[in-house]
Design a protein around this motif. Structure first.
Motif, short mmCIF file in Angstrom:
data_model
loop_
_atom_site.label_atom_id
_atom_site.label_comp_id
_atom_site.label_asym_id
_atom_site.label_seq_id
_atom_site.Cartn_x
_atom_site.Cartn_y
_atom_site.Cartn_z
N MET A 261 0.23 -10.55 7.87
CA MET A 261 -0.12 -11.95 7.61
C MET A 261 0.25 -12.83 8.80
N LYS A 262 1.45 -12.62 9.32
CA LYS A 262 1.93 -13.41 10.45
C LYS A 262 1.07 -13.18 11.69
N LEU A 263 0.71 -11.93 11.94
CA LEU A 263 -0.14 -11.61 13.09
C LEU A 263 -1.45 -12.38 13.05
N ILE A 264 -2.08 -12.43 11.89
CA ILE A 264 -3.37 -13.11 11.77
C ILE A 264 -3.21 -14.62 11.91
N TRP A 265 -2.16 -15.16 11.29
CA TRP A 265 -1.89 -16.59 11.46
C TRP A 265 -1.69 -16.92 12.93
N GLU A 266 -0.85 -16.14 13.60
CA GLU A 266 -0.49 -16.45 14.99
C GLU A 266 -1.61 -16.19 15.97
N ARG A 267 -2.28 -15.07 15.80
CA ARG A 267 -3.25 -14.63 16.81
C ARG A 267 -4.66 -15.13 16.57
N MET A 268 -5.02 -15.31 15.31
CA MET A 268 -6.39 -15.75 14.99
C MET A 268 -6.46 -17.22 14.60
N LYS A 269 -5.28 -17.80 14.37
CA LYS A 269 -5.20 -19.24 14.03
C LYS A 269 -5.94 -19.55 12.74
N ILE A 270 -5.89 -18.64 11.79
CA ILE A 270 -6.51 -18.91 10.50
C ILE A 270 -5.49 -18.68 9.38
N ILE A 271 -5.70 -19.40 8.27
CA ILE A 271 -4.80 -19.30 7.12
C ILE A 271 -5.31 -18.21 6.19
N ILE A 272 -4.44 -17.24 5.94
CA ILE A 272 -4.77 -16.21 4.94
C ILE A 272 -3.60 -16.09 3.98
N GLU A 273 -3.88 -15.65 2.76
CA GLU A 273 -2.82 -15.48 1.78
C GLU A 273 -2.27 -14.05 1.85
N PRO A 274 -1.09 -13.80 1.29
CA PRO A 274 -0.50 -12.47 1.38
C PRO A 274 -1.40 -11.34 0.88
N SER A 275 -2.14 -11.59 -0.21
CA SER A 275 -3.02 -10.54 -0.75
C SER A 275 -4.06 -10.11 0.28
N SER A 276 -4.56 -11.06 1.08
CA SER A 276 -5.52 -10.75 2.15
C SER A 276 -4.90 -9.88 3.21
N ALA A 277 -3.62 -10.15 3.51
CA ALA A 277 -2.94 -9.43 4.58
C ALA A 277 -2.74 -7.96 4.26
N VAL A 278 -2.81 -7.61 2.97
CA VAL A 278 -2.60 -6.22 2.56
C VAL A 278 -3.64 -5.29 3.19
N ALA A 279 -4.89 -5.75 3.28
CA ALA A 279 -5.94 -4.91 3.87
C ALA A 279 -5.66 -4.66 5.36
N PHE A 280 -5.26 -5.71 6.07
CA PHE A 280 -4.97 -5.54 7.50
C PHE A 280 -3.70 -4.73 7.70
N ALA A 281 -2.73 -4.89 6.81
CA ALA A 281 -1.51 -4.07 6.86
C ALA A 281 -1.86 -2.59 6.74
N ALA A 282 -2.84 -2.29 5.91
CA ALA A 282 -3.29 -0.90 5.75
C ALA A 282 -3.96 -0.39 7.02
N VAL A 283 -4.71 -1.25 7.69
CA VAL A 283 -5.32 -0.89 8.98
C VAL A 283 -4.22 -0.53 9.99
N LEU A 284 -3.22 -1.39 10.08
CA LEU A 284 -2.12 -1.14 11.03
C LEU A 284 -1.37 0.15 10.71
N LYS A 285 -1.24 0.44 9.42
CA LYS A 285 -0.52 1.64 9.01
C LYS A 285 -1.34 2.91 9.28
N ASP A 286 -2.65 2.76 9.33
CA ASP A 286 -3.56 3.91 9.49
C ASP A 286 -4.07 4.05 10.92
N LYS A 287 -3.32 3.50 11.88
CA LYS A 287 -3.77 3.41 13.27
C LYS A 287 -4.26 4.72 13.87
N LYS A 288 -3.55 5.79 13.60
CA LYS A 288 -3.92 7.08 14.20
C LYS A 288 -5.30 7.54 13.72
#
Length: 311
Positions: A261-288
């Motif tokens: 959530m923090k990464l998207i707020w800081e880097r993309m300058k957009i407001i997202i809620e925690p539930s939204s961040a879960v999908a991107f958190a999964a992307v980061l976790k599945d990097k390999k």
């Protein structure tokens, strides 16, 4: 469900929704070692993808049903979505909300014309409250996620994403009640030959993950996650779609959700809620697994109390 039917759904709801933008970030691409395309449903009317399913559900009612109104139980985004969709279509919306739902979401429901009925913070109280309104008012119950018309409506976000970027390898969504995930799966199956769908889920409420393992709809003992929109569980309309077609469900820890959530707020300058961040958190976790792939991420919403951020 076929491609033509899904296209008709999309065409039907277009006058009542925004076609939301797809944003990218070179920095986030570098971090993920993949090309990531964010479908920003935080810019949707009322701030979340749920507007799509709510509008579609009401449009499918008879004139008599519309006259008597609609009712749902929701702690947040679907409450707002059904209220605004109903207002747009001149229908009364009764919203059963837990007393402890975020005040910012209650205020939004009122702004959109929804009639709030407060209840205790448990699923039994929510369901019995909605049943009482059905009986008293003759209102039609619309489930936030376990309703075919809602599922088909939610799938239109992925249809738009695939119209813009037809060669995605994966689409990541959050999973709570399962409406967005099931709708995204249907869209991916019919609008792409290769795109697979992956879900992110908070480990603290991993009922969908456990449901895939057991083959039955599981529930949670706790609701202790920052992703307040994902505290609900799957239903008998969406679970068969998810069970048959989802590629996998990735569980993420609370600190991983906050970091995403923090990464998207800081880097993309957009407001997202925690539930939204879960999908991107999964992307980061599945990097390999996703290295050098083209990834769609559905940013499900941006309705967050900015006075109470986790970072």
């Amino acid at each position: 469900m076929d491609k033509l039917t899904l296209q008709k759904v999309h065409n039907l709801i277009k006058p009542y929704i925004h076609r939301t933008p797809v944003l990218t970030s070179q920095l986030l691409n570098t971090i993920c070692e993949a090309e990531v395309f964010f479908k920003c449903e935080n810019f949707q009317k009322m701030g979340a993808f749920k507007m799509r399913g709510a509008v579609h559900a009401i449009l499918n009612l008879t004139d008599e049903q519309k006259r008597k109104g609609v009712v749902t139980h929701s702690s947040g985004n679907f409450a707002q979505a059904l209220s605004l969709a109903a207002k747009s279509l001149e229908v009364t919306a009764y919203i059963v909300m837990p007393k402890n739902a975020p005040q910012v979401k209650k205020e939004a429901v009122k702004t959109y014309g929804g009639v709030i009925i407060e209840c205790d913070s448990n699923i039994n109280a929510r369901e019995s409250g909605a049943a009482r309104i059905q009986k008293e008012k003759g209102a039609t119950f619309i489930h936030p996620s376990n309703d075919d018309t809602v599922i088909y409506g939610q799938g239109t976000a992925a249809i738009e994403l695939l119209e813009d970027y037809s060669d995605l390898d994966y689409i990541f969504t959050p999973v709570g009640g399962g409406g967005l995930l099931a709708g995204t799966i249907l869209a991916a199956n019919h609008f792409s030959n290769t795109c697979k769908v992956v879900a992110g889920e908070p480990k603290a409420v991993d009922d969908a993950y456990r449901s895939l393992i057991s083959g039955n709809i599981e529930k949670n003992e706790t609701s202790n996650t920052i992703a307040d929109g994902l505290r609900t569980y799957l239903g008998d309309r969406n679970f068969p779609i998810i069970k048959k077609h989802v590629e996998k469900i990735i569980r993420v820890e609370e600190d991983e959700i906050i970091n995403a959530m923090k990464l998207i707020w800081e880097r993309m300058k957009i407001i997202i809620e925690p539930s939204s961040a879960v999908a991107f958190a999964a992307v980061l976790k599945d990097k390999k697994k996703i290295k050098n792939k083209r990834i769609g991420v559905i940013i499900s919403g941006g309705n967050v109390d900015v006075s109470n951020l986790p970072f």
